[in-house]
Design a protein around this motif. Sequence first.
Motif, short mmCIF file in Angstrom:
data_model
loop_
_atom_site.label_atom_id
_atom_site.label_comp_id
_atom_site.label_asym_id
_atom_site.label_seq_id
_atom_site.Cartn_x
_atom_site.Cartn_y
_atom_site.Cartn_z
N GLY A 168 2.29 -12.70 -9.53
CA GLY A 168 1.64 -11.58 -8.86
C GLY A 168 0.85 -12.02 -7.64
N LEU A 169 0.16 -13.17 -7.75
CA LEU A 169 -0.58 -13.70 -6.60
C LEU A 169 0.37 -13.98 -5.44
CD1 LEU A 169 -3.04 -16.27 -8.28
CD2 LEU A 169 -3.58 -13.98 -7.43
N ILE A 170 1.49 -14.62 -5.75
CA ILE A 170 2.47 -14.96 -4.71
C ILE A 170 3.04 -13.70 -4.08
CG2 ILE A 170 4.76 -15.96 -4.32
CD1 ILE A 170 3.95 -18.14 -6.38
N SER A 171 3.37 -12.71 -4.89
CA SER A 171 3.93 -11.47 -4.38
C SER A 171 2.96 -10.79 -3.41
CB SER A 171 4.26 -10.54 -5.55
OG SER A 171 4.78 -9.32 -5.08
N ARG A 172 1.67 -10.75 -3.78
CA ARG A 172 0.69 -10.13 -2.90
C ARG A 172 0.47 -10.97 -1.63
NH1 ARG A 172 -0.59 -8.67 -7.90
NH2 ARG A 172 -1.97 -10.38 -8.43
N MET A 173 0.54 -12.30 -1.76
CA MET A 173 0.42 -13.16 -0.57
C MET A 173 1.57 -12.89 0.39
SD MET A 173 -0.81 -16.86 -2.08
CE MET A 173 -0.50 -17.71 -0.55
N ASN A 177 1.31 -11.55 4.21
CA ASN A 177 1.89 -12.31 5.32
C ASN A 177 2.89 -11.48 6.11
OD1 ASN A 177 0.38 -14.52 4.58
ND2 ASN A 177 2.05 -15.57 3.54
N GLU A 178 3.74 -10.72 5.41
CA GLU A 178 4.72 -9.88 6.08
C GLU A 178 4.03 -8.80 6.91
OE1 GLU A 178 7.42 -8.47 3.08
OE2 GLU A 178 8.25 -10.48 2.75
N GLN A 179 2.97 -8.21 6.37
CA GLN A 179 2.24 -7.18 7.11
C GLN A 179 1.58 -7.77 8.35
OE1 GLN A 179 2.29 -3.80 6.46
NE2 GLN A 179 1.42 -3.78 8.51
N GLU A 181 2.64 -10.36 10.07
CA GLU A 181 3.72 -10.63 11.02
C GLU A 181 4.16 -9.34 11.71
OE1 GLU A 181 6.82 -12.71 8.93
OE2 GLU A 181 5.55 -14.45 8.57
N LEU A 182 4.27 -8.25 10.94
CA LEU A 182 4.63 -6.96 11.54
C LEU A 182 3.58 -6.50 12.54
CD1 LEU A 182 6.04 -4.91 8.52
CD2 LEU A 182 7.28 -5.59 10.57
N ASN A 183 2.32 -6.68 12.19
CA ASN A 183 1.24 -6.29 13.11
C ASN A 183 1.31 -7.09 14.40
OD1 ASN A 183 0.35 -4.47 11.21
ND2 ASN A 183 -1.34 -5.77 10.49
N ILE A 184 1.62 -8.38 14.29
CA ILE A 184 1.75 -9.22 15.48
C ILE A 184 2.92 -8.77 16.33
CG2 ILE A 184 2.33 -11.56 16.30
CD1 ILE A 184 0.64 -12.59 13.88
N MET A 185 4.06 -8.53 15.66
CA MET A 185 5.26 -8.09 16.39
C MET A 185 5.03 -6.74 17.05
SD MET A 185 7.29 -10.57 16.15
CE MET A 185 8.83 -9.92 16.70
N ASN A 186 4.38 -5.82 16.36
CA ASN A 186 4.10 -4.51 16.95
C ASN A 186 3.13 -4.62 18.11
OD1 ASN A 186 5.80 -3.15 15.19
ND2 ASN A 186 4.17 -2.73 13.71
N GLY A 187 2.21 -5.56 18.02
CA GLY A 187 1.26 -5.78 19.11
C GLY A 187 1.93 -6.35 20.35
#
Length: 190
Positions: A168-173, A177-179, A181-187
């Motif tokens: 569960g910890l890994i899944s949330r990490m 991380n994916e979110q 990366e998406l924020n960076i790409m959208n920026g």
Amino acid sequence: MFRLKVIIIGPIKSGKTTISNFLADATESSGGEYHATQGVRILQFESGNLGTNNQSVKAEVELWDCSGDHKRFESCWPAFQQGTHGVVLVYDPNTAGHVNELETLFSYFVQQTGLDIKNCLILSNPKTAPRSTSLTLSGTFSRVHQTTVNIDENSNKLRSDFNNFLAGLISRMRDTNEQEELNIMNGLSV
């Protein structure tokens, strides 16, 4: 491979070191005598295959077995907490005072730091058969995953519960991380 820092905290004589040794496959033994942890012991190990998001992953785990003597080591709590991905709280439901201490630890290590409640696991570790006077946890802990530990009779359940906790910890990490990366790409695309 993921790297996780998990701290194990709880009142004095709740069984944190025994549980930590078991989870880390450490062979350290005290011959049945109680020896209080002085400050913290850090055990490092590689997890087994953890099932997360329909994949099997491994993690390097840094397991911090923290002293339950908060009167002596409370000044160390900020160092224990720093960079923590998960918190395992251990208590003996047959020992007076453990529930109150657990609430103090939960407040500091989870609530005050803003740690996601899903990154917390409570292990009830009764040293003797449950009594009619066994303590129950308050509503503060109603949303925290709880399980009862019995290494002698059902060690596989403890290992399974802990591995599910790590997964569960890994899944949330991963999700975080994916979110990011998406924020960076959208920026960048604006």
